[in-house]
Design a protein around this motif. Structure first.
Motif, PDB file in Angstrom:
ATOM      1  N   VAL A  91       5.242   5.744  -3.323  1.00 48.31           N
ATOM      2  CA  VAL A  91       3.853   5.458  -2.973  1.00 48.31           C
ATOM      3  C   VAL A  91       3.561   4.019  -3.378  1.00 48.31           C
ATOM      4  CG1 VAL A  91       3.003   7.822  -3.041  1.00 48.31           C
ATOM      5  CG2 VAL A  91       3.114   6.518  -5.156  1.00 48.31           C
TER       6      VAL A  91
ATOM      7  N   LEU B   8      -1.356   8.770  -6.310  1.00 45.79           N
ATOM      8  CA  LEU B   8      -2.183   8.164  -5.270  1.00 45.79           C
ATOM      9  C   LEU B   8      -3.636   8.043  -5.711  1.00 45.79           C
ATOM     10  CD1 LEU B   8      -0.659   9.754  -2.062  1.00 45.79           C
ATOM     11  CD2 LEU B   8      -0.805   7.314  -2.563  1.00 45.79           C
TER      12      LEU B   8
ATOM     13  N   CYS C 105      -3.940   2.115  -0.490  1.00 44.86           N
ATOM     14  CA  CYS C 105      -2.719   2.785  -0.943  1.00 44.86           C
ATOM     15  C   CYS C 105      -2.232   3.766   0.106  1.00 44.86           C
ATOM     16  CB  CYS C 105      -2.961   3.502  -2.270  1.00 44.86           C
ATOM     17  SG  CYS C 105      -4.187   4.828  -2.180  1.00 44.86           S
TER      18      CYS C 105
ATOM     19  N   GLN D 220       1.537   6.500   1.195  1.00 39.50           N
ATOM     20  CA  GLN D 220       2.871   7.068   0.977  1.00 39.50           C
ATOM     21  C   GLN D 220       3.791   6.490   2.028  1.00 39.50           C
ATOM     22  OE1 GLN D 220       3.220  11.481   0.665  1.00 39.50           O
ATOM     23  NE2 GLN D 220       4.595  11.312   2.420  1.00 39.50           N
TER      24      GLN D 220
END
Length: 322
Positions: free
Chosen positions: A265, A246, A256, A258
Motif C-alpha cells: 500500500v 490504509l 493513498c 493498494q
C-alpha cells in the motif's frame, strides 16, 4: 550488459466491462529501485537467480529464441530483485529486462511493445510495459487487440514521492490465480465513467499543475472506485488485512491506495516529508503488531537503463577507486 528497471506502482483500472469496446485501461507510475540484471552470451544457459525469477528468465530466453532465433546460451544474473507478488510489477519488469538485453546483444531493432507481445505481457494492462519503456506516470488505452496503446505519459514531479508500506502478509494473486478473476470481473459503467471523469478533469490537471493535494484527493477517490470492481474477489474495496495501514495513510498522506493485488500500500507525499512519516509509520505498525517494510518510493522518469559491459566496468572501477 547491465539492465536496471524501475518498479511499477499500480494506481488503478478504468473499465473492466469494456463499455466502449476497450477493456481495463491502467494507470501506473515508475519508481526507482527495480531489478538489476546482468546478461552476457555464454557457452550454455546459466541463470543465477532465485525461485520464480529463474523461471521467468528461462521463459523469456526461450520466447526470444522462438521469435527471433537468438539462441539460449546466455548467462543471466539477478543482482537486485523486486519482491514477487507484492504489487510492484516484478514479472513484467524482469521479463522485459531479459528480452531487451538479448535483443541488444543480437543487434535487434525491436520496440518494447513488440517484445512485450512476444513475452505475452499486456493482457490486462500496459502500465508495467510503459513504466519500463518510458518511466514517469502512464495511462494505457485499454485492451482491444494486442498490447494496449500508451495514451498519456508525463514526468512525475521530482518533489513528490510515495510512502510505501509492504507488510508481511499473504502475497497478492499470481498470474495464474488472477486469470479467472480478470476474465470474469464485471465492472459498472457508472463507476467507470466517474473514474474517467476524475482522471481527465482531476488527476491529470493536478499533475500538470503539480498540485499534490488535489492529485492525492483524486487518486484516493479513484482507488476506492476501482476497488468496487473487485469487492467480490478481495472482500471489500481493499484487502481486509491492509485496512488499518490504509487508514493511517489516509490520515497522514495526500492520497493513498493498494497497488494491484497488494499487499503493498502507498501514500502520496512530498519527498522531504518522508523522514518524519517513516518514523510515525514504524510507531503505528509496532503499536498494532504489524510486521512491514517502510520504504521511500522515488519517481523514475527515464524507464529502464541499459549499460554496456565496458561502461559498466568503468563505473565499477571508479566507484571502487573513490
Amino acid at each position: 550488459m547491465l539492465i536496471r528497471t524501475p518498479r511499477r506502482l499500480h494506481l488503478g483500472l478504468i473499465d473492466p466491462s469494456a463499455t466502449f469496446g476497450r477493456r481495463f485501461g491502467s494507470l501506473g507510475v515508475a519508481l526507482e529501485g527495480g531489478y538489476e540484471v546482468r546478461i552476457v552470451e555464454g557457452e550454455a544457459m546459466e541463470v543465477i537467480a532465485d525461485g520464480e525469477d529463474r523461471k521467468t528468465i528461462e521463459f523469456a530466453i526461450k520466447r526470444m529464441n522462438s521469435a527471433y532465433e537468438t539462441g539460449v546460451n546466455y548467462i543471466v544474473e539477478v543482482r537486485k530483485a523486486i519482491p514477487r507478488h507484492v504489487g510492484l510489477g516484478s514479472t513484467t519488469q524482469l521479463s522485459l529486462a531479459v528480452a531487451m538485453g538479448i535483443a541488444r546483444l543480437n543487434n535487434l531493432n525491436v520496440s518494447v511493445e513488440e517484445l512485450a507481445k512476444v513475452l505475452g505481457r499486456g493482457r490486462n494492462g500496459g502500465a508495467g510495459i510503459y513504466s519500463f519503456a518510458y518511466g514517469g506516470f502512464v495511462i494505457d488505452g485499454g485492451v482491444k487487440n494486442g498490447i494496449p496503446p500508451l495514451i498519456f505519459r508525463e514526468d512525475f514531479p521530482e518533489g513528490w514521492a510515495f510512502l510505501l508500506v509492504i507488510p508481511e502478509l499473504k502475497p497478492g494473486l499470481d498470474e495464474e490465480e488472477e486469470k479467472p478473476v480478470m476474465a470474469g470481473v464485471v465492472g459498472r459503467a457508472d463507476v467507470a465513467m466517474e473514474i474517467s471523469h476524475r482522471i481527465l478533469l482531476g488527476l491529470l490537471p493536478a499533475l500538470k499543475e503539480q498540485d499534490v493535494r488535489t492529485f492525492g484527493e483524486h487518486l484516493s477517490a479513484i482507488q476506492r472506485l476501482v476497488g468496487k470492481h473487485f469487492e467480490p474477489y478481495q472482500g471489500g474495496e481493499f484487502r481486509g488485512d491492509v485496512k488499518l495501514i490504509l487508514d493511517f495513510l489516509a490520515e497522514k498522506t495526500y492520497g493513498c491506495g493498494q497497488s494491484s493485488w497488494g499487499p503493498t500500500v502507498y501514500g502520496l507525499i512530498r519527498r522531504e516529508e518522508f523522514g518524519g512519516l517513516r518514523a510515525e509509520a514504524h510507531d503505528f505498525l509496532r503499536e498494532h503488531g504489524i510486521r512491514a517494510k517502510v520504504e521511500l518510493g522515488l519517481p523514475n522518469n527515464t524507464g529502464a537503463e541499459i549499460i554496456g559491459e565496458s561502461a559498466f566496468l568503468e563505473r565499477l572501477i571508479k566507484s571502487v577507486g573513490g
